[in-house]
Design an enzyme around this catalytic site. Structure first.
Site, PDB file in Angstrom:
ATOM      1  N   HIS A   1      -2.883   3.833  -2.641  1.00  0.00           N
ATOM      2  CA  HIS A   1      -2.863   3.060  -3.881  1.00  0.00           C
ATOM      3  C   HIS A   1      -2.188   1.718  -3.606  1.00  0.00           C
ATOM      4  O   HIS A   1      -1.254   1.636  -2.802  1.00  0.00           O
ATOM      5  CB  HIS A   1      -2.092   3.828  -4.958  1.00  0.00           C
ATOM      6  CG  HIS A   1      -2.008   3.117  -6.268  1.00  0.00           C
ATOM      7  ND1 HIS A   1      -3.125   2.774  -6.999  1.00  0.00           N
ATOM      8  CD2 HIS A   1      -0.939   2.675  -6.979  1.00  0.00           C
ATOM      9  CE1 HIS A   1      -2.752   2.165  -8.109  1.00  0.00           C
ATOM     10  NE2 HIS A   1      -1.429   2.082  -8.122  1.00  0.00           N
TER      11      HIS A   1
ATOM     12  N   HIS B   1       0.855  -1.189   0.000  1.00  0.00           N
ATOM     13  CA  HIS B   1       0.000   0.000   0.000  1.00  0.00           C
ATOM     14  C   HIS B   1       0.886   1.233   0.000  1.00  0.00           C
ATOM     15  O   HIS B   1       1.840   1.328   0.769  1.00  0.00           O
ATOM     16  CB  HIS B   1      -0.913   0.013   1.230  1.00  0.00           C
ATOM     17  CG  HIS B   1      -1.809   1.214   1.300  1.00  0.00           C
ATOM     18  ND1 HIS B   1      -1.416   2.405   1.874  1.00  0.00           N
ATOM     19  CD2 HIS B   1      -3.081   1.412   0.860  1.00  0.00           C
ATOM     20  CE1 HIS B   1      -2.402   3.284   1.786  1.00  0.00           C
ATOM     21  NE2 HIS B   1      -3.419   2.706   1.177  1.00  0.00           N
TER      22      HIS B   1
END
EC number: 3.4.19.12
Length: 451
Positions: free
Chosen positions: A408, A399
């Protein structure tokens, strides 16, 4: 269908072809899970065995995976990676940015040199056991375009109503069965996320997805194995086991065993991903109390300063916890008590979740901390410490960003046939070195049992 041992031999590997996945609307959390499951040979074999099944549309998630993999492994053309010294399909370093938008695919055809390119060019109908040398004409083919995972739109909506992919022209032939995350039987802790936070969590989605597939397999198995009228046997379902029983352990010590949850029925999913944890509770003057419960995902705390590796996190997880101020219910006096965790049984696929997020008020805070993890891992059960089960790492989900609602996801998948790691960032992918993978701030690790 019920027993995974009845499926083809593990040696019959499904050749993996790298394909990017389009981020339709902040769905990078789904893309990394789909890529991770695609990198899981056992899971691929399960889905592959469903291809000839009639009325698969009755089972929405299984049907979606069958459609998805049909497209993923279709049209066996060259899958060329750009090789501008770093073998990448993207011209930007988007895998390190904290954004939920899909990276543009600026692929340009260049001369392939990597083993995985030769392997992709040699495949027939998406299946191959041995790579071959690519021809010059094959080398000049364009890479396959990324896939739009539209088959899972309804599933994503049922997981989180705040994530709504762009409507597609293709209409799903079936309605998605609504499954509440609150009813998941294999969650070992309640995240209790504030409703104002967009819950785009890859770990939650993976557990949600596995539980959904497991339930559909239960229905499928029941439909296939319909008992005759004179068959008095209990149909396949989630059954309750005895609440308590007493066992005699080493040196004649006795313990009370309790099943905290319903017994997990046998399906290909439970046979692959489900293990069993043992919680031992000890108190002065009483027999040891043991609680066993199934799990899909092993949630590990990494906040303490002494935790710097996966091994450290496992030791901390299994370390006996002293319970302060415990009072005996009969004598009404304070006594010594402790609780500890261990493995009752280990899964074929071990999913490790590093707990990087903490939630305060309506915001999430992320713990940015490098946790070392090995490519090979050995574990043992509480009943057999002498025998070590060996695991091999095949997926690392990372992450990027400070918060869960604004970050993201990317993932690194190992392809054993080419001994090559591939990094996926939505529609783009790139070959990476093993050390680059080991330097990631991992969020999820997936290990496969060796032999």
């Amino acid at each position: 269908m019920k027993n995974i041992e009845e499926m083809p031999s593990k040696s019959q590997l499904v050749a993996h072809r790298s394909r990017g996945l389009i981020n339709t609307s902040n769905t990078c959390f789904m893309n990394v899970i789909l890529q991770s499951l695609t990198g899981c040979q056992l899971f691929l074999r399960v889905i592959k065995n469903l291809s000839d099944l009639e009325d698969l549309g009755k089972y929405p998630t299984l049907h979606s995976f069958n459609q998805f993999y049909t497209e993923y492994f279709s049209n066996p053309t060259s899958n060329i990676l750009n090789n501008n010294s770093n073998s990448t399909t993207t011209t930007s370093s988007s895998s390190t940015t904290a954004t939920t938008t899909s990276t543009s695919n600026n692929n340009k055809s260049q001369t392939p040199t990597s083993p995985i390119q030769q392997h992709h060019q040699s495949q027939t109908n998406g299946l191959s056991n041995q790579p071959s040398v690519a021809t010059q004409s094959q080398q000049q083919q364009q890479p396959q375009p990324p896939i739009n995972p539209k088959h899972f739109n309804d599933l994503v909506k049922s997981f989180n109503s705040k994530v709504s992919p762009v409507p597609q022209t293709t209409v799903s032939p079936h309605s998605m069965v609504q499954v509440s995350k609150k009813k998941l039987k294999l969650q070992l802790y309640n995240n209790s996320l504030p409703q104002t936070i967009c819950q785009q969590d890859a770990q939650e989605f993976l557990v949600f997805l596995l539980d959904l597939i497991h339930e559909e397999f239960l229905t499928l198995i029941k439909d296939i194995d319909i008992p005759k009228e004179d068959d008095k046997s209990t149909p396949t379902s989630t059954s309750i086991v005895d609440d308590n029983w007493e066992v005699v352990g080493k040196k004649g010590k006795t313990a009370i065993i309790t099943n905290s949850q319903q017994e997990l029925p046998k399906t290909p999913i439970s046979q692959i991903f489900s293990g069993v944890l043992r919680s031992s509770f000890n108190r002065t003057g009483s027999k040891e109390s043991i609680t066993v419960e199934p799990f899909y995902c092993l949630h590990l705390d990494i906040r303490p300063e002494e935790i710097n590796s996966l091994e450290d996190a496992l030791k901390f997880f299994m370390k006996p916890e002293i319970i302060e101020g415990y009072t005996c219910s009969t004598k009404k006096i304070e006594i010594s008590a402790s609780k500890s965790w261990s493995f009752e049984s280990l899964p074929r696929i071990l999913i490790v979740h590093f707990k990087r997020f903490a939630f305060e008020s309506d915001t999430s805070k992320k713990l940015d901390k490098l946790i070392r993890f090995p490519t090979q891992l050995s574990l043992s059960t509480a009943s057999n410490h002498q025998t070590q089960k060996k695991y091999s790492l095949f997926s690392v989900v990372s992450h990027h960003g400070r918060g869960l609602s604004q970050g993201h996801y990317t993932c690194d998948i190992y392809q054993p046939q080419q001994a090559q790691w591939i990094r996926y960032d939505d529609s783009t992918f790139t070959e990476v070195k093993e050390q680059d993978v080991l330097n990631r701030e991992a969020y999820l690790l997936l290990y496969q049992l060796v032999n």
